[in-house]
Design a protein around this motif. Structure first.
Motif, PDB file in Angstrom:
ATOM      1  N   GLY A   1      29.229  11.087  55.103  1.00 33.40           N
ATOM      2  CA  GLY A   1      29.885  12.347  54.757  1.00 33.40           C
ATOM      3  C   GLY A   1      30.222  13.238  55.923  1.00 33.40           C
ATOM      4  N   MET A   2      29.985  12.778  57.168  1.00 32.50           N
ATOM      5  CA  MET A   2      30.268  13.634  58.315  1.00 32.50           C
ATOM      6  C   MET A   2      31.774  13.740  58.524  1.00 32.50           C
ATOM      7  SD  MET A   2      29.061  13.317  62.298  1.00 32.50           S
ATOM      8  CE  MET A   2      27.347  13.100  61.874  1.00 32.50           C
TER       9      MET A   2
ATOM     10  N   PRO B   1      42.713  17.003  59.746  1.00 34.06           N
ATOM     11  CA  PRO B   1      43.119  17.841  58.611  1.00 34.06           C
ATOM     12  C   PRO B   1      42.329  17.516  57.349  1.00 34.06           C
ATOM     13  CG  PRO B   1      45.045  17.033  59.786  1.00 34.06           C
ATOM     14  CD  PRO B   1      43.856  16.340  60.390  1.00 34.06           C
ATOM     15  N   GLU B   2      42.165  18.507  56.501  1.00 28.17           N
ATOM     16  CA  GLU B   2      41.396  18.326  55.262  1.00 28.17           C
ATOM     17  C   GLU B   2      41.989  17.198  54.413  1.00 28.17           C
ATOM     18  OE1 GLU B   2      39.839  21.032  51.481  1.00 28.17           O
ATOM     19  OE2 GLU B   2      40.985  21.936  53.116  1.00 28.17           O
ATOM     20  N   GLY B   3      41.113  16.401  53.845  1.00 27.86           N
ATOM     21  CA  GLY B   3      41.552  15.280  53.036  1.00 27.86           C
ATOM     22  C   GLY B   3      41.610  13.970  53.789  1.00 27.86           C
ATOM     23  N   MET B   4      41.438  14.028  55.120  1.00 28.93           N
ATOM     24  CA  MET B   4      41.433  12.801  55.913  1.00 28.93           C
ATOM     25  C   MET B   4      40.065  12.130  55.798  1.00 28.93           C
ATOM     26  SD  MET B   4      44.432  12.450  57.224  1.00 28.93           S
ATOM     27  CE  MET B   4      44.268  11.360  58.644  1.00 28.93           C
ATOM     28  N   PRO B   5      39.921  10.874  56.267  1.00 28.56           N
ATOM     29  CA  PRO B   5      38.658  10.154  56.098  1.00 28.56           C
ATOM     30  C   PRO B   5      37.499  10.814  56.837  1.00 28.56           C
ATOM     31  CG  PRO B   5      40.441   8.645  56.679  1.00 28.56           C
ATOM     32  CD  PRO B   5      40.955  10.032  56.855  1.00 28.56           C
ATOM     33  N   THR B   6      36.285  10.553  56.341  1.00 29.07           N
ATOM     34  CA  THR B   6      35.081  10.971  57.038  1.00 29.07           C
ATOM     35  C   THR B   6      34.674   9.869  58.005  1.00 29.07           C
ATOM     36  OG1 THR B   6      33.741  10.090  55.234  1.00 29.07           O
ATOM     37  CG2 THR B   6      34.271  12.435  55.166  1.00 29.07           C
TER      38      THR B   6
ATOM     39  N   ASP C   1      27.995  16.231  45.237  1.00 25.31           N
ATOM     40  CA  ASP C   1      29.199  16.688  44.543  1.00 25.31           C
ATOM     41  C   ASP C   1      30.461  16.438  45.365  1.00 25.31           C
ATOM     42  OD1 ASP C   1      27.655  17.512  42.432  1.00 25.31           O
ATOM     43  OD2 ASP C   1      27.496  19.585  43.136  1.00 25.31           O
ATOM     44  N   THR C   2      30.402  16.796  46.651  1.00 22.77           N
ATOM     45  CA  THR C   2      31.593  16.673  47.495  1.00 22.77           C
ATOM     46  C   THR C   2      31.601  15.386  48.317  1.00 22.77           C
ATOM     47  OG1 THR C   2      30.552  17.829  49.351  1.00 22.77           O
ATOM     48  CG2 THR C   2      31.684  19.175  47.695  1.00 22.77           C
ATOM     49  N   GLY C   3      30.426  14.786  48.506  1.00 19.48           N
ATOM     50  CA  GLY C   3      30.335  13.607  49.359  1.00 19.48           C
ATOM     51  C   GLY C   3      30.421  13.926  50.837  1.00 19.48           C
ATOM     52  N   LEU C   4      30.341  15.210  51.195  1.00 16.23           N
ATOM     53  CA  LEU C   4      30.514  15.629  52.586  1.00 16.23           C
ATOM     54  C   LEU C   4      29.222  16.168  53.183  1.00 16.23           C
ATOM     55  CD1 LEU C   4      33.939  17.500  52.325  1.00 16.23           C
ATOM     56  CD2 LEU C   4      33.519  15.177  53.150  1.00 16.23           C
TER      57      LEU C   4
END
Length: 547
Positions: A488-489, A494-499, A538-541
């Protein structure tokens, strides 16, 4: 009057208290829940083994690495497996995070609480439960360090796999997180030498794996069916806490003989060829490669000595120990070893003991017999400049030539170069074949001045850049377990790109199945996400940097 106003203004703006709220709108570790957990834990473990005293908490807020301090809310010290289970039970009820700590000797922030909560200090659990010199195993608790384990093993004429760490490091955590050892060419990683373990899951369930699971006599097999212990390797406390582990130990060699191969050329390709050949033929008991910079910081007791040694030793040096039932057998293996190396490149030299003594010169702290025992008997790590970052990568030996070159370029681009004997981009490279050459380990260390925040940050960013070059560029694997640590790091994209863990599967496609299993298992056994919480369900981040 104005001086008083300035002094008052400075005092008002100064951060003098401990930060106890580590995230906005926290769902875990709320003050009222922490207070309730403290009272319940004090009743369960005894008030002397539970504290929220800031004077104690500060000692758990950081480690030897470069990361800033982050305070836990509570520190507890259980004594038994049942105590550990009780800590998890109470933590679930109160929604307070838990991070286990063995002996606390880390350099990468592994027990620093990202969001506060409880640090569960396991050092009271320090018993060597059993040592069997006939069947070659040892049963220990998490508070046992390598000094204690090695002493107990030697009592039955055996030895523990020597790690590249200090004698005070915890055996269980080091074995579970890889264990770099010079016997690995013959016997594998530390994780290959775990027979069974007793785990307390995040929901308080006590789980036994391997022979311990069905009451069998402990031996060199994990037991029938899938080896569940594999799932917990590199888990960093996210899947629970190991409270007991059975390790393989090995008989002491009857006779050992050492030679000192040296190669002045800065030609890592030749070194890799040599390591693969001698590892594949199983000629040595212990085998490792050190560049002169690594040799200097390994043997020298301070920066000055390290610089002198790095400048006087050949560029590439092999550590090689041979064993036999007789001295003649050990020496014959060394003779075959020398011939194999010279067949690859006749410019290799084999330094006699007298030459080694000349190289160390007048450094009274450097004793060759003691230096050999650093590898052969004891454990070791010499630190310079105050702190260091270990880049530990695993792959095939033939991948390391380009990986090392690429990592060195990235280090120069980020940190720059000096004319010192230990310049920043001459990061200490250490190569070691594992499993008779079928896989290998590369250590790529960077050294920072912990008292200089600019140098600290520069070296930390250099470390991240160099490691990513090795992983994404050459498909190497983090020896410290990339997936559980980096789940999740978010990347600076940009937002929405892979972790980061999404990108790791590009370099290691087989990691996807393990990642899915780890995530599903974590969510099943830790529904409240209180065990070493690094990422949100919830977010996976991951909200904070987890290194």
């Amino acid at each position: 009057m104005w001086t008083k106003d300035i002094a008052k203004d400075i005092k008002d703006r100064r951060i003098s208290g401990i930060i106890f709220q580590h995230e906005a709108d926290p769902q875990h570790n709320k003050p009222e829940d922490v207070a309730r957990a403290r009272d319940m834990l004090s009743e369960a473990l005894g008030p002397e083994w539970v504290t929220d005293d800031p004077v104690v908490l500060i000692g758990y807020s950081r480690d030897q690495g470069p990361l800033p301090a982050t305070y836990p809310h509570l520190v507890v010290m259980p004594e038994t497996t049942e105590d550990v289970a009780e800590v998890y039970r109470i933590s679930n009820e109160c929604k307070v995070d838990v991070i286990p700590m063995g002996t606390g000797l880390t350099t990468m922030g592994l027990h620093i609480p990202l969001f506060g909560g409880i640090i569960m200090d396991l050092r009271r659990m320090d018993k060597v439960v059993e040592v069997d010199g006939e069947n070659f195993y040892m049963v220990i608790q998490p508070g046992v360090n390598y000094l204690v384990a090695q002493v107990e093993a030697q009592k039955v004429n055996c030895r523990v796999l020597n790690p590249s760490t200090a004698a005070t490091a915890g055996v269980i955590s080091n074995h579970a997180f890889c264990n770099i050892n010079t016997l690995a060419s013959k016997y594998g990683f530390g994780i290959d030498n775990i027979i069974d373990m007793t785990m307390v899951m995040p929901d308080g369930t006590i789980l036994k794996t391997g022979p311990a699971a069905y009451g069998a006599v402990k031996a060199h097999v994990p037991g029938p069916g899938p080896d569940m212990a594999s799932l917990f390797r590199y888990a960093f406390g996210q899947l629970g806490t190991v409270t007991e582990m059975t390790l393989r130990i090995y008989p002491e060699a009857e006779h050992i003989y050492q030679i000192f191969p040296a190669y002045e050329k800065d030609d890592l390709e030749c070194v890799i060829d040599v390591l693969y050949k001698v590892a594949n033929e199983n000629l040595t008991l212990e085998l490792a490669h050190m560049q002169n910079s690594f040799f200097g910081i390994f043997v020298g007791e301070n920066n000055k000595q390290a610089s002198v040694l790095a400048g006087s030793f050949p560029r590439n040096n092999l550590f090689s120990i041979f064993a036999g039932t007789t001295m003649e057998e050990a020496m014959l293996k060394a003779e075959v070893f020398q011939k194999a190396i010279l067949d690859i490149d006749p410019e290799w030299e084999f330094l006699p003991v007298e030459a080694m003594e000349d190289l160390v010169g007048d450094l009274r702290s450097v004793n060759l017999e003691r230096w050999q025992k650093f590898f052969n008997v004891t454990v070791r790590v010499m630190r310079v400049r105050g702190s260091f970052l270990i880049g530990a990568l695993i792959g095939h030996l033939d991948n390391f030539l380009e990986a090392e070159r690429r990592m060195r370029v990235e280090t120069t681009n980020q940190a720059g170069h000096t004319e010192d004997n230990l310049p920043p981009d001459d990061a200490s490279t250490y190569l070691q074949p594992y499993h008779m050459g079928r896989s290998a380990y590369m250590e790529y260390d960077l050294y920072s001045n912990q008292g200089d925040k600019d140098d600290n940050m520069r070296m930390f960013m250099t470390y991240m850049r160099a490691m990513m070059a090795g992983i994404l560029g050459e498909g190497l694997v983090l020896a410290c377990g990339a997936i559980p640590l980096n789940k999740g790091m978010a990347l600076p994209l940009p937002e929405g790109m892979p972790t980061l863990d999404d990108l790791l599967t590009l370099a290691m496609p087989n990691a996807a199945a393990f990642m899915d299993a780890m995530v599903a298992f974590k969510m099943a056994v830790d529904p409240n996400n209180i065990a070493a919480r690094r990422w949100d369900y919830d977010t996976g981040l991951c909200k904070k940097l987890s290194l």
